[in-house]
Design an enzyme around this catalytic site. Structure first.
Site: not given
Ligand code: GLP
Length: 262
Positions: A67, A138, A140, A145
């Site tokens: 992404d 959440d 995702h 989302e």
């Molecule tokens: C972000 C990314 C995800 C990631 C998630 C968790 O928004 N788009 O790919 O898995 O949130 O983030 P983190 O690994 O910093 O907890």
């Protein structure tokens, strides 16, 4: 789905780094799916170490990002393309041009076309062999989302307030966190041949338990992993805190034949 509960992030990094090194030995031209956020960092550190030690090479490999934020300057340190360049590419031997993210510069219909082009590029590369995933609080995956179609493809999405607040720690203020993103869809992600989702810390425990042990639902995008024939979930002890079947997962992994790999 296989659930592996490890002692800490470093153990997770070694386990998943080993699986990626094994894949690249079997298939040097493998296509990797790369995630951003803090979660995959121990895996990238492990791969950097293995590459420096000559245990693994990315010389024939390719990779696609999950992404990207829309609206950040391309050289912004929190643009996911910049993140991957800094945290992984700078420390391993991918050839130049081997790592691709969605092109989020166009607007309007051109952005929609760019999303389709990204799908085509993944398909033309032969599809993703191993897709790394984190999970949002959440539920995702990528930036899909809650409410995202389980059949969705790469497209423009709007972030929830919860995700913007979670990610604000990487920016100077909440206002700087983009509202829009382009993400591979859940249908896109499900086409990768092996999904490896990592989750660390108690703040992920509820989301990961719903994803693994709850019903498959668009409101919990990570629950789509239950539909995949080869999905691995690697969590540390705090993130495993809300599993009903934690003892079963531990026992299964402890007695797994060594030849099976992840
Ligand atoms: C972000 C990314 C995800 C990631 C998630 C968790 O928004 N788009 O790919 O898995 O949130 O983030 P983190 O690994 O910093 O907890």
């Amino acid at each position: 789905m296989e659930v592996v509960i490890v002692a800490d992030r470093q153990a997770a990094g070694e386990l998943v780094g080993q699986a990626i090194a094994d894949l690249l030995r079997r298939r040097p031209e493998a296509v990797l799916g790369l995630a951003t956020g803090s979660t995959p960092l121990p895996v990238y550190a492990d791969l950097a170490r293995r590459c420096a030690a000559g245990e693994v090479t990315f010389a024939e490999a390719r990779a696609f990002l999950l992404d990207e934020y829309v609206g950040l300057p391309a050289d912004h340190p929190e643009a996911y393309r910049a993140f991957i360049a800094r945290e992984l590419e700078a420390h391993v031997d991918f050839p130049s041009g081997a790592v691709q993210g969605p092109d989020v510069r166009p607007t309007g219909a051109d952005l929609l076309a760019s999303c389709d082009d990204y799908e085509d590029a993944i398909r033309l590369a032969g599809g993703v062999d191993l897709q790394l995933l984190g999970i949002g609080t959440d539920g995702h995956i990528g930036f899909n989302e809650p409410g995202s179609s389980l059949a969705s493809r790469t497209r423009l999405k709007t972030l929830t307030d919860q995700t913007r607040q979670d990610n604000a720690r990487f920016f100077r203020s909440l206002d700087e966190v983009p509202r829009h993103v382009v993400t591979q869809g859940i249908g896109t992600i499900l086409q990768a041949r092996h999904l490896v989702l990592l989750a660390f810390g108690g703040e992920k425990a509820a989301a990961v338990a719903r994803a693994v042990e709850g019903p498959v639902a668009a409101m919990v995008p990570a629950s789509a992993l239950q539909l995949h024939p080869h999905a691995t979930v690697v969590v540390d002890e705090p993130a495993a805190g809300k599993f009903r079947q934690a003892d079963y997962y531990r026992e299964t992994f402890a007695h797994k034949p060594g030849w099976q790999g992840l």
